[in-house]
Write a protein that holds these residues in place. Structure first.
Motif, PDB file in Angstrom:
ATOM      1  N   GLY A 576     -56.367  34.358 119.544  1.00  0.00           N
ATOM      2  CA  GLY A 576     -56.146  34.935 118.226  1.00  0.00           C
ATOM      3  C   GLY A 576     -55.702  33.938 117.180  1.00  0.00           C
ATOM      4  N   TYR A 577     -55.614  32.630 117.545  1.00  0.00           N
ATOM      5  CA  TYR A 577     -55.189  31.641 116.552  1.00  0.00           C
ATOM      6  C   TYR A 577     -56.320  31.351 115.563  1.00  0.00           C
ATOM      7  N   ALA A 578     -55.970  31.236 114.291  1.00  0.00           N
ATOM      8  CA  ALA A 578     -56.962  30.962 113.245  1.00  0.00           C
ATOM      9  C   ALA A 578     -56.280  30.199 112.104  1.00  0.00           C
ATOM     10  N   ARG A 579     -56.956  30.146 110.959  1.00  0.00           N
ATOM     11  CA  ARG A 579     -56.463  29.296 109.874  1.00  0.00           C
ATOM     12  C   ARG A 579     -55.001  29.571 109.502  1.00  0.00           C
ATOM     13  N   GLN A 580     -54.618  30.847 109.516  1.00  0.00           N
ATOM     14  CA  GLN A 580     -53.241  31.152 109.090  1.00  0.00           C
ATOM     15  C   GLN A 580     -52.192  30.517 110.001  1.00  0.00           C
ATOM     16  N   ASP A 581     -52.599  30.073 111.195  1.00  0.00           N
ATOM     17  CA  ASP A 581     -51.647  29.450 112.125  1.00  0.00           C
ATOM     18  C   ASP A 581     -51.586  27.928 111.990  1.00  0.00           C
ATOM     19  N   ASP A 582     -52.536  27.345 111.257  1.00  0.00           N
ATOM     20  CA  ASP A 582     -52.532  25.890 111.079  1.00  0.00           C
ATOM     21  C   ASP A 582     -51.536  25.524 109.978  1.00  0.00           C
ATOM     22  N   LEU A 583     -50.277  25.647 110.332  1.00  0.00           N
ATOM     23  CA  LEU A 583     -49.197  25.547 109.357  1.00  0.00           C
ATOM     24  C   LEU A 583     -48.207  24.467 109.720  1.00  0.00           C
ATOM     25  N   LEU A 584     -47.510  23.999 108.731  1.00  0.00           N
ATOM     26  CA  LEU A 584     -46.419  23.055 108.958  1.00  0.00           C
ATOM     27  C   LEU A 584     -45.117  23.693 108.497  1.00  0.00           C
ATOM     28  N   CYS A 585     -44.009  23.090 108.887  1.00  0.00           N
ATOM     29  CA  CYS A 585     -42.704  23.688 108.598  1.00  0.00           C
ATOM     30  C   CYS A 585     -42.367  23.595 107.106  1.00  0.00           C
ATOM     31  N   ASP A 586     -41.352  24.360 106.749  1.00  0.00           N
ATOM     32  CA  ASP A 586     -40.929  24.451 105.359  1.00  0.00           C
ATOM     33  C   ASP A 586     -40.529  23.084 104.780  1.00  0.00           C
ATOM     34  N   ARG A 587     -39.820  22.291 105.606  1.00  0.00           N
ATOM     35  CA  ARG A 587     -39.375  20.977 105.101  1.00  0.00           C
ATOM     36  C   ARG A 587     -40.568  20.144 104.648  1.00  0.00           C
ATOM     37  N   GLU A 591     -40.529  20.805 100.653  1.00  0.00           N
ATOM     38  CA  GLU A 591     -39.366  20.034 100.217  1.00  0.00           C
ATOM     39  C   GLU A 591     -39.806  18.640  99.784  1.00  0.00           C
ATOM     40  N   PRO A 592     -39.792  18.351  98.477  1.00  0.00           N
ATOM     41  CA  PRO A 592     -40.153  16.989  98.062  1.00  0.00           C
ATOM     42  C   PRO A 592     -39.078  16.019  98.534  1.00  0.00           C
ATOM     43  N   LEU A 593     -39.487  14.792  98.761  1.00  0.00           N
ATOM     44  CA  LEU A 593     -38.545  13.802  99.269  1.00  0.00           C
ATOM     45  C   LEU A 593     -37.513  13.447  98.213  1.00  0.00           C
ATOM     46  N   ALA A 594     -36.213  13.454  98.630  1.00  0.00           N
ATOM     47  CA  ALA A 594     -35.154  13.064  97.705  1.00  0.00           C
ATOM     48  C   ALA A 594     -35.348  11.601  97.309  1.00  0.00           C
ATOM     49  N   ASP A 595     -35.669  10.767  98.302  1.00  0.00           N
ATOM     50  CA  ASP A 595     -35.956   9.363  98.013  1.00  0.00           C
ATOM     51  C   ASP A 595     -37.342   9.048  98.569  1.00  0.00           C
ATOM     52  N   PRO A 596     -38.356   9.042  97.711  1.00  0.00           N
ATOM     53  CA  PRO A 596     -39.724   8.870  98.220  1.00  0.00           C
ATOM     54  C   PRO A 596     -40.042   7.456  98.665  1.00  0.00           C
ATOM     55  N   GLY A 597     -39.127   6.513  98.455  1.00  0.00           N
ATOM     56  CA  GLY A 597     -39.374   5.138  98.894  1.00  0.00           C
ATOM     57  C   GLY A 597     -40.654   4.602  98.297  1.00  0.00           C
ATOM     58  N   PRO A 598     -41.545   4.072  99.141  1.00  0.00           N
ATOM     59  CA  PRO A 598     -42.773   3.478  98.613  1.00  0.00           C
ATOM     60  C   PRO A 598     -43.849   4.501  98.259  1.00  0.00           C
ATOM     61  N   THR A 599     -43.558   5.795  98.362  1.00  0.00           N
ATOM     62  CA  THR A 599     -44.568   6.820  98.086  1.00  0.00           C
ATOM     63  C   THR A 599     -44.282   7.482  96.737  1.00  0.00           C
ATOM     64  N   PRO A 600     -45.262   8.178  96.149  1.00  0.00           N
ATOM     65  CA  PRO A 600     -45.042   8.782  94.838  1.00  0.00           C
ATOM     66  C   PRO A 600     -43.937   9.852  94.868  1.00  0.00           C
ATOM     67  N   ALA A 601     -43.205   9.983  93.780  1.00  0.00           N
ATOM     68  CA  ALA A 601     -42.125  10.974  93.715  1.00  0.00           C
ATOM     69  C   ALA A 601     -42.696  12.388  93.791  1.00  0.00           C
ATOM     70  N   GLY A 602     -41.932  13.269  94.423  1.00  0.00           N
ATOM     71  CA  GLY A 602     -42.264  14.696  94.401  1.00  0.00           C
ATOM     72  C   GLY A 602     -43.302  15.133  95.420  1.00  0.00           C
ATOM     73  N   ILE A 603     -43.775  14.217  96.244  1.00  0.00           N
ATOM     74  CA  ILE A 603     -44.886  14.536  97.130  1.00  0.00           C
ATOM     75  C   ILE A 603     -44.450  15.454  98.266  1.00  0.00           C
ATOM     76  N   LYS A 604     -45.292  16.452  98.574  1.00  0.00           N
ATOM     77  CA  LYS A 604     -45.014  17.373  99.681  1.00  0.00           C
ATOM     78  C   LYS A 604     -46.340  17.879 100.230  1.00  0.00           C
ATOM     79  N   ALA A 605     -46.313  18.391 101.486  1.00  0.00           N
ATOM     80  CA  ALA A 605     -47.569  18.705 102.167  1.00  0.00           C
ATOM     81  C   ALA A 605     -48.358  19.813 101.471  1.00  0.00           C
ATOM     82  N   SER A 606     -47.668  20.757 100.839  1.00  0.00           N
ATOM     83  CA  SER A 606     -48.398  21.864 100.221  1.00  0.00           C
ATOM     84  C   SER A 606     -49.262  21.397  99.045  1.00  0.00           C
ATOM     85  N   ASP A 607     -49.014  20.178  98.548  1.00  0.00           N
ATOM     86  CA  ASP A 607     -49.865  19.657  97.479  1.00  0.00           C
ATOM     87  C   ASP A 607     -51.298  19.441  97.962  1.00  0.00           C
ATOM     88  N   TYR A 608     -51.456  19.084  99.254  1.00  0.00           N
ATOM     89  CA  TYR A 608     -52.783  18.724  99.753  1.00  0.00           C
ATOM     90  C   TYR A 608     -53.345  19.663 100.779  1.00  0.00           C
TER      91      TYR A 608
END
Lengths: 654, 180
Positions: A576-587, A591-608
């Protein structure tokens, strides 16, 4: 040439042996592929919705036709089963000599069903198959059990796959330890063995693997070994192995600092867990983890007591921890000490438990402690001991691990099902939301590595057929900005462009097929998969033919990988697994990175992720809306029988 | 012990030794698999002339090779001349299975444990692959053991080299940064 399939039913003690059907060898090659076919066949007779810890589950072990040979890419043994860690398709791979010994005894696959009435171990000496009483070794760690079996059988050259106390106590992320030191860590294979009352499998094989054309196979082996040695990445792989990732990831921003709250280790931590600390202070000599490996990225070390601040606690000899051990304890739990990290690697191999999940749980508890959600009173109440979950508290990690592995107390019971299930229980107990601080995927833990800035990795983790980790499709193309590899594999450079979603889904799909091909052949994915330009999977065809006598083209060998990936998808669809199960956790999602280091500010998985998932399903030839497979895709792969089953059960599109 | 003499491609005899650099072997067993493959057509450590001895718990790994001693205790102990000096490869002790009675005198005579017994009982004896040993071909460089400022070239557990080169590698190996 191919070995046989050996079937053992632990309930009836029936043993049968059969050759691999020729058409199955052609379709699936071996290793992961034939394991998947055996799993599929098993669950046509058994309801796939069973509890993974029921006697109706099956444990399949396989090593592909290039494993245990002189080919030069090592020998990786696949364990395949329905997994208790994520309650879905599961497999896990390990080095060690165990699988090669199985092939040298004349078997490519082992299929274990049923449940023994009392603890047993399986002893297979060439044609002789015995179930032996494991009463005296039950309760012992995997290393001790390995030695005890050698002593009992009276042969030091026997190779074992053992479980430890975690598997016996049905911890859902218990692992299987090969040859006393290499773990099939993921997905809970140890618990499946425990549920079958199967403490260990021991092999002695003196028959070897016959090559159909020995001279060609030798020439192909020398050619592959020379190609491997010429790779630009080879010298660092030999010296540091996976530990080099500590440094690479601190440059690109992919280490899971303090429970994935940061993506770069701060300098004071980095300087203590960088690879050169291990190689200069502890390493004695390099070691190959499995037969036939011309890289040999593992090592042996000695801790005398003065090397690091905590070394005096962990004197002794041991095996090199891998990168993810350093990530799980060094970065996740903020433990800046290689002697301690090496200790956790050794002890998790002995308890036979997945260190990713242990590191994840400990880091999760440390964050909850810092936030004041888990308190001294809680820990006292759950364990009977005053444990403080401060960042970097090595003794707390040991205590939490023992609580879980030995199911010793309430804390162990809360986390028997892993970080996510433990987090869900904590939400009930504490009455506050805590899962937003838990790094999980699909109901289990994840590999402890940052993915928010990296589209391919987030896709791989979300779609992984065995839960939520990276090993189903390993590629550093977007982490390292390798537009050249993107161009070679996909005809366009876009997957090598960082921090944009373009072609990340496509790259995930193609890499998954290539990874499956390696796992079908029985060789190691490391090193070779990081340079698919110099080592495309087509490089294996002449060697495959020389050892098996069966012709194959580079196109066909790629399709075997694609077919294998589709078998795993189909298994999960039936649950019964399908697209709705291909998920990642809330963090990771929100949750955008407080300190993105060498990556762009504000980046999070839901953007892509939405974009990359759709692209991934399209490249797989699956329905993007539901992720379910299409008849046309499966029939093109000569999987009409699979399509018919899915159609009958309502999990096929078109 | 004297070194085997093999013929170079131009037909000139060259003195070369199969040597082991202590502490460099990684235990990958490629030598055993290549040896049994090239001699028997089967990849099987139990059919290999070279053996890798491992006590993994202690980090002990060392290969056992045949030194082609001169005089050779195995050759001297053989009552049927199944072990003999090769006529086309000076310095190499060869084995003729057809003449072997399996008395195993050679096994007992060899001080190094270099004569192996296959699972079916036959003697397995190194023949240096006619002067191009397969075990050496597959044994790989270990950069960890390169001395400082190493100009390149393989530092592997197994080498098939002239005596002067053997000495040079061993000297340089002793210069490497002291590991633990």
């Amino acid at each position: 040439m191919y070995g046989d399939i050996l079937r053992i039913d632990l309930s009836s003690e029936m043993v049968t042996r059969e050759p691999i059907p020729r058409d199955i060898a052609r379709k699936f090659i071996g290793g992961e592929g034939i394991n998947d076919w055996l799993l599929w066949e098993h669950f046509l007779k058994v309801d796939p919705k069973i509890d993974p810890l029921s006697p109706d589950n099956v444990l399949i072990i396989g090593l592909g036709p290039l494993g245990g040979t002189s080919f030069g890419q090592g020998s990786k043994t696949k364990f395949t089963f329905k997994g208790p860690a994520y309650n879905m398709f599961a497999d896990s791979v390990a080095g060690g000599v165990f699988g090669s010994m199985m092939r040298w005894a004349g078997y490519d696959h082992l299929v274990i069903t049923g449940r023994a009435r009392r603890p047993v171990y399986l002893y297979i000496n060439n044609d002789q198959v015995e179930l032996r009483d494991a009463g005296r070794i039950w309760g012992r760690g995997a290393k001790e059990a390995n030695n005890a079996i050698k002593a009992e059988v009276g042969d030091n050259e026997v190779e074992t796959a053992c479980i430890g106390p975690a598997g016996e106590n049905l911890v859902t992320f218990a692992s299987i330890t090969n040859s006393g030191w290499r773990s099939a860590g993921r997905c809970g294979g140890g618990a499946v063995m425990g549920s079958k009352n199967l403490k260990a499998i021991a092999f002695k094989g003196t028959k070897g693997i016959r090559a159909t054309d020995p001279q060609t196979f030798f020439n192909q082996s020398v050619d592959m070994i020379e190609r491997m040695q010429a790779l630009p990445i080879m010298e660092t792989w030999k010296k540091e192995g996976t530990l080099q990732a500590v440094d690479i990831y601190d440059t690109v921003g992919s280490n899971p600092y303090k429970n994935s709250q940061g993506i770069v280790n701060p300098p004071e931590l980095h300087d203590k867990i960088t690879a050169s600390v291990y190689t200069s202070l502890l390493k004695i000599r390099p070691i190959a983890c499995s037969p036939g490996c011309s890289t040999a990225c593992s090592a042996f070390h000695r801790v005398e007591g003065h090397e690091t601040p905590l070394a005096h606690k962990y004197r002794g000899v041991g095996d090199k921890p891998e990168y993810l051990t350093v990530a799980s304890f060094g970065s996740m739990c903020n433990i800046p000490d290689y002697a301690a990290i090496s200790h956790f690697y050794a002890i998790t191999s002995d308890y036979a438990v997945d260190f990713l999940e242990i590191g994840n749980i400990c880091a999760f508890l440390m964050e909850l402690w810092e936030r004041g959600i888990v308190t001294a009173r809680d820990m006292q109440e759950w364990t009977g001991e005053p444990i403080t979950m401060e960042w970097g508290n090595v003794d707390a990690v040991d205590k939490v691990m023992e609580s879980i592995v030995f199911q010793r107390n309430r804390l162990g019971e809360i986390f028997r099902g892993g970080a996510f299930q433990g987090g869900s229980r904590l939400e009930e107990i504490k009455g506050v939301p805590v899962l937003k601080y838990c790094v999980y995927g699909k109901g289990g833990s994840v590999i402890n590595e940052e993915l928010r800035p990296f589209g391919t990795w987030m896709t791989n983790m979300a779609v992984s057929s065995r839960g939520c980790d990276h090993l189903k499709a390993v590629t550093l193309v977007d982490k390292m900005g390798r537009t050249d590899i993107s161009e070679a594999l996909l005809g366009r450079p876009d997957a090598g462009h960082r921090f944009v979603p373009d072609l990340k889904g496509g790259l995930s799909a193609i890499t998954e097929h290539i990874t499956c091909t390696y796992n079908c052949l029985g060789v190691c994915i490391l090193v070779a998969l990081f340079d698919p330009i110099n080592l495309p999977p087509g490089t294996h065809t002449a060697a495959y033919t020389a050892v098996t006598g069966m012709p194959i083209t580079p196109e066909e060998i790629y399709l075997v990988g694609k077919r294998t990936a589709n078998m795993e998808k189909a298994f999960n669809s039936r649950l019964g697994y399908a697209r709705q199960d291909d998920l990642l956790c809330d963090r990771w999602m929100n949750e955008p990175l407080a300190d993105p280091g060498p990556t762009p500010a504000g980046i999070k998985a839901s953007d892509y992720l939405d974009h990359t998932l759709t692209e991934y399903y399209m490249w797989q030839g699956w329905d993007p809306a539901t992720s379910l497979q299409k008849r046309e895709t499966l029939e093109d792969l000569d999987l009409k029988d699979v399509a018919d089953v899915l159609a009958r059960e309502g999990f096929l599109v078109g | 012990m004297a070194a085997p003499v093999v013929l170079s491609p131009s037909g000139v005899p060259v003195q070369k030794d199969l040597i082991v650099l202590q502490g460099v072997c990684v235990g990958c067993q490629l030598c055993e698999l290549a040896c049994s493959l090239t001699h028997e057509g089967i990849m099987n450590p139990y059919l290999s002339r070279i053996r890798v001895n491992q006590i993994r718990e202690e980090g002990i790994i060392e290969p056992t090779i045949c030194h082609h001693c001169n005089p050779a205790p195995c050759e001297q102990s053989c009552p049927t001349k199944a072990l003999f000096w090769a006529s086309n490869l000076p310095g190499v002790v060869m084995f003729d299975e057809g003449k072997c009675t399996r008395c195993y005198n050679c096994v007992h005579a060899c001080p190094f444990g270099s004569i192996q017994i296959a699972p079916q009982g036959q003697i397995l004896k190194c023949d240096l692959c006619g002067g191009n040993p397969a075990c050496v071909t597959v044994c790989q460089d270990r950069p960890e053991f390169h001395p400082p400022h190493w100009p390149g070239g393989k530092v592997a557990a197994l080498a098939f080299v002239e005596p002067a080169e053997a000495t040079r590698i061993k000297r340089l190996l002793n210069l490497r940064n002291p590991q633990k």
